[in-house]
Design a protein around this motif. Structure first.
Motif, PDB file in Angstrom:
ATOM      1  N   LEU A  35       0.859  -1.184   0.000  1.00 50.87           N
ATOM      2  CA  LEU A  35       0.000   0.000   0.000  1.00 50.87           C
ATOM      3  C   LEU A  35       0.889   1.226   0.000  1.00 50.87           C
ATOM      4  O   LEU A  35       1.784   1.349   0.836  1.00 50.87           O
ATOM      5  N   ILE A  36       0.660   2.134  -0.950  1.00 50.41           N
ATOM      6  CA  ILE A  36       1.400   3.384  -0.989  1.00 50.41           C
ATOM      7  C   ILE A  36       0.412   4.535  -0.853  1.00 50.41           C
ATOM      8  O   ILE A  36      -0.574   4.606  -1.590  1.00 50.41           O
ATOM      9  N   CYS A  37       0.651   5.407   0.112  1.00 49.93           N
ATOM     10  CA  CYS A  37      -0.268   6.508   0.432  1.00 49.93           C
ATOM     11  C   CYS A  37       0.398   7.843   0.149  1.00 49.93           C
ATOM     12  O   CYS A  37       1.539   8.084   0.570  1.00 49.93           O
ATOM     13  N   GLU A  38      -0.324   8.716  -0.542  1.00 51.46           N
ATOM     14  CA  GLU A  38       0.171  10.048  -0.857  1.00 51.46           C
ATOM     15  C   GLU A  38      -0.858  11.080  -0.427  1.00 51.46           C
ATOM     16  O   GLU A  38      -2.033  10.979  -0.763  1.00 51.46           O
ATOM     17  N   ARG A  39      -0.392  12.058   0.323  1.00 51.52           N
ATOM     18  CA  ARG A  39      -1.288  13.084   0.870  1.00 51.52           C
ATOM     19  C   ARG A  39      -1.928  13.914  -0.233  1.00 51.52           C
ATOM     20  O   ARG A  39      -3.119  14.249  -0.143  1.00 51.52           O
ATOM     21  N   ARG A 133      -4.207   8.108  -3.334  1.00 45.76           N
ATOM     22  CA  ARG A 133      -3.922   9.534  -3.324  1.00 45.76           C
ATOM     23  C   ARG A 133      -4.938  10.246  -2.440  1.00 45.76           C
ATOM     24  O   ARG A 133      -5.990   9.710  -2.115  1.00 45.76           O
ATOM     25  N   GLY A 134      -4.622  11.480  -2.054  1.00 41.30           N
ATOM     26  CA  GLY A 134      -5.510  12.223  -1.184  1.00 41.30           C
ATOM     27  C   GLY A 134      -5.686  11.558   0.164  1.00 41.30           C
ATOM     28  O   GLY A 134      -6.731  11.684   0.802  1.00 41.30           O
ATOM     29  N   THR A 135      -4.642  10.858   0.597  1.00 43.17           N
ATOM     30  CA  THR A 135      -4.709  10.077   1.834  1.00 43.17           C
ATOM     31  C   THR A 135      -3.557  10.459   2.749  1.00 43.17           C
ATOM     32  O   THR A 135      -2.386  10.258   2.405  1.00 43.17           O
ATOM     33  N   SER A 136      -3.876  11.018   3.898  1.00 44.98           N
ATOM     34  CA  SER A 136      -2.858  11.315   4.908  1.00 44.98           C
ATOM     35  C   SER A 136      -2.641  10.073   5.761  1.00 44.98           C
ATOM     36  O   SER A 136      -3.586   9.560   6.375  1.00 44.98           O
ATOM     37  N   ASP A 169       8.409  10.202   2.810  1.00 46.12           N
ATOM     38  CA  ASP A 169       7.542  11.381   2.794  1.00 46.12           C
ATOM     39  C   ASP A 169       8.308  12.697   2.820  1.00 46.12           C
ATOM     40  O   ASP A 169       7.818  13.706   3.321  1.00 46.12           O
ATOM     41  N   GLY A 170       9.509  12.702   2.264  1.00 50.20           N
ATOM     42  CA  GLY A 170      10.190  13.941   1.971  1.00 50.20           C
ATOM     43  C   GLY A 170      10.976  14.572   3.100  1.00 50.20           C
ATOM     44  O   GLY A 170      11.088  14.028   4.210  1.00 50.20           O
ATOM     45  N   ALA A 171      11.509  15.745   2.792  1.00 52.57           N
ATOM     46  CA  ALA A 171      12.435  16.416   3.697  1.00 52.57           C
ATOM     47  C   ALA A 171      11.820  16.750   5.052  1.00 52.57           C
ATOM     48  O   ALA A 171      12.507  16.731   6.076  1.00 52.57           O
ATOM     49  N   ASN A 172      10.539  17.053   5.079  1.00 52.79           N
ATOM     50  CA  ASN A 172       9.864  17.378   6.342  1.00 52.79           C
ATOM     51  C   ASN A 172       9.099  16.177   6.881  1.00 52.79           C
ATOM     52  O   ASN A 172       8.005  16.317   7.418  1.00 52.79           O
ATOM     53  N   SER A 173       9.678  15.013   6.752  1.00 54.33           N
ATOM     54  CA  SER A 173       9.042  13.731   7.031  1.00 54.33           C
ATOM     55  C   SER A 173       8.310  13.667   8.383  1.00 54.33           C
ATOM     56  O   SER A 173       8.909  13.831   9.446  1.00 54.33           O
ATOM     57  N   ASP A 174       7.003  13.408   8.308  1.00 55.36           N
ATOM     58  CA  ASP A 174       6.234  13.162   9.530  1.00 55.36           C
ATOM     59  C   ASP A 174       6.600  11.812  10.137  1.00 55.36           C
ATOM     60  O   ASP A 174       6.527  11.641  11.361  1.00 55.36           O
ATOM     61  N   VAL A 175       6.974  10.855   9.293  1.00 53.50           N
ATOM     62  CA  VAL A 175       7.386   9.544   9.816  1.00 53.50           C
ATOM     63  C   VAL A 175       8.648   9.705  10.651  1.00 53.50           C
ATOM     64  O   VAL A 175       8.752   9.142  11.757  1.00 53.50           O
ATOM     65  N   ARG A 176       9.603  10.456  10.155  1.00 54.98           N
ATOM     66  CA  ARG A 176      10.838  10.676  10.915  1.00 54.98           C
ATOM     67  C   ARG A 176      10.537  11.341  12.257  1.00 54.98           C
ATOM     68  O   ARG A 176      11.111  10.971  13.293  1.00 54.98           O
ATOM     69  N   LYS A 177       9.631  12.297  12.250  1.00 54.82           N
ATOM     70  CA  LYS A 177       9.275  12.969  13.493  1.00 54.82           C
ATOM     71  C   LYS A 177       8.572  12.020  14.449  1.00 54.82           C
ATOM     72  O   LYS A 177       8.820  12.038  15.662  1.00 54.82           O
TER      73      LYS A 177
END
Length: 546
Positions: A35-39, A133-136, A169-177
């Motif tokens: 499953l791949i989710c994109e905000r 897509r459209g999924t946080s 999820d990129g440079a401002n990664s919520d996963v990393r946080k």
């Protein structure tokens, strides 16, 4: 309405950019439910990254997307990467010409929206991959069996489970946080105006990739993929972002190059902050970080997105074996240790290039120019890009850890020359003498096949036997490579990197046994930061810095 999905997956990927998509495609092709989710509800329509090297072309080849099949998205570059000063005197040359040992052009330029469209089409056609897509997606927690992820859409909230998760999820990664992973910021920040244009018929601009190290205005001019060009201008002290991005100011900066509203279409003009850093850990139990969530570098070497795609391949072949029960779970420890040291060399290289071009003090620039022009006059020749070695992990620590070569081959069943990986896959035990094939234990041949390693031999006298394939080395690529590394056999991992090299009749069988033991009991530390601020492991880069 959002279509219903399953509640359990092998891997949940948070982030649907090119890194997340590539990881999903690689794992889906191995038969795993992903499953791949994109905000964002729609793909980002404007260019971003523009360059990749031969290794990345080989990665696209490995997922059935050879770059020469995407002429709308990718074009080869066969020239020098030129560095000049404000007077257009040559300071430095990087050799981006010819065919790389990976079997593809040394360098390519591409349009990211177009290449992502090809990736999305591949994913849409794959039954094992679900793209939302459209999924946080929010990481809720993990336990010894898997990871819990909360999905939020306009239709509501649902929860899914994955045996593993990847934060792409990129440079401002919520996963990393969420994982509370420390970010090591190298303190290297410069703002640059990035401009992409589509030349109209009749506009003639340089085809070179060029850095203009002019202290009055450091500037980059490069191809932007088929039918496009890119200019980058460093923001100077006292300039505001708002001022620099006014359309009339953008055209003023482009006008000296013959680029005007009458000769080109402006796609975008955006100020980016070029930054550098990395995450202190790339794995927390069952969750991994990849791409910009794990590392960032300035764009001067064209290696930012490339590094993320390397993450995908390194992690995907290891996750595949672990998910199938063919390797120890500790194999996953080597993802961070191998990739972190490798990417650190590219970060260092990129920053070293930035230190050349981002000089705005005239006297400092004059001294730089004198030194670099003097080096060229003394005989300094164009240098290849760096070829870093993997950090500690699944290789022998001496000859292993470097990128393998790929040549043209034929077999009795395939008389027309093709690239090696297209016939045998990336993972291979390559032998050069029939006696080596005879010495292989049937058990090792069977076990290697089960973990994605094909046994091949270039000796035409090799007798037929199950699991051993005979090939012709059309251009002598493998003979030349093996001579250069003083080996008679080499084991190449599924990510193109060398496990080890051997000589002697029993060398191939010895490699097989060592590799099988290594993936079953692999262990390496996760990436850590030492007191000096560098990733653990020393630089082993080959290819020079300016």
């Amino acid at each position: 309405m959002t279509d219903p999905i399953a509640s359990e997956f092998d891997v949940v990927i948070i982030g649907g950019g090119p890194v997340g998509k590539m990881a999903a495609l690689m794992l889906g092709r191995k038969g795993h439910d992903v499953l791949i989710c994109e905000r964002k509800a729609q793909p980002y329509p404007l260019p971003r990254a523009v360059a990749h090297d031969a290794e990345i072309a080989r990665i696209f080849q490995s997922v059935g997307m050879p770059v020469d099949s995407m002429p709308d998205a990718v074009e080869p570059y066969d020239d020098l990467y030129v560095w000049v000063n404000g007077a257009d005197e040559t300071l430095h040359l990087v050799d981006w010409t010819g065919i790389d040992p990976s079997g593809w052009n040394n360098t390519y330029f591409y349009n990211q929206p177009a290449i992502e469209k090809h990736l999305t089409e591949k994913l849409a056609a794959h039954p094992k991959v679900t793209l939302r897509r459209g999924t946080s997606a929010t990481l809720v927690g993990q336990d010894s069996e898997g990871v819990t992820v909360e999905l939020r859409t306009s239709d509501g909230v649902e929860t899914v489970r994955g045996r593993y998760a990847i934060g792409a999820d990129g440079a401002n990664s919520d996963v990393r946080k969420a994982l509370e992973v420390e970010w090591k910021d190298l303190g290297y920040f410069f703002d640059w105006l990035v401009i992409d244009v589509v030349p109209k018929p009749g506009l003639v601009v340089t085809t070179l990739a060029k850095q203009i190290a002019d202290p009055a205005r450091p500037t980059t001019v490069v191809p932007g993929g088929p039918g496009r060009r890119r200019w980058e201008f460093m923001r100077l002290e006292g300039e505001s972002v708002e001022e620099l991005t006014r359309p009339e100011r953008i055209w003023e900066l482009l006008e000296p190059y013959g680029v005007t509203p009458e000769t080109a279409e402006l796609e975008r003009g955006v100020v980016y902050t070029f930054a550098s850093g990395w995450a202190s850990d790339w794995r927390k139990d069952r969750v991994f970080l990849a791409g910009d969530a794990a590392h960032q570098m300035p764009p001067f070497a064209g290696q930012g997105l490339a590094a993320g795609l390397r993450d995908c391949l390194n992690l995907s072949w290891k996750l595949d074996l672990v998910l199938r029960g063919d390797a120890s779970e500790t194999l996953l420890d080597t993802f961070g240790s191998e990739r972190a040291a490798h990417v650190a060399d590219f970060i260092d290289f990129s920053i070293s290039l930035g230190r050349i071009i981002c000089i705005v003090d005239p006297e400092e620039a004059r001294l730089r120019d004198e030194a670099m022009i003097g080096a060229l006059a003394a005989g300094r020749t164009p240098e290849p890009p760096p070829a870093p070695r993997l950090g500690e992990g699944v290789h022998d620590g001496t000859q292993g850890g470097y990128l393998s070569w790929q040549g043209q081959v034929t077999t009795s069943a395939h008389p027309d020359p093709v690239r090696f990986d297209d016939l045998f896959g990336a993972g291979a035990l390559i032998l050069t003498r029939a006696a080596q094939a005879d010495a292989l234990s049937p058990k090792h041949v069977e076990q290697l096949a089960a973990v994605g390693i094909t046994v091949v031999c270039s000796d035409p006298e090799t007798p037929a036997r199950d699991g051993v394939h005979v090939f012709a080395d059309v251009n002598g690529t493998y003979a030349h490579w093996l001579r250069s590394i003083e080996g008679e056999s080499v084991l190449v991992r599924p990510d193109f990197y060398v496990f080890s090299v051997a000589t002697g009749t029993s060398g191939g069988d010895d490699l097989a046994g060592a590799y099988l033991a290594s993936i079953d009991g692999a262990h390496a530390p996760t990436a850590v930061i030492d007191p000096a601020g560098r990733l653990s492991g020393e630089s082993n880069s080959e290819g020079a810095m300016p």
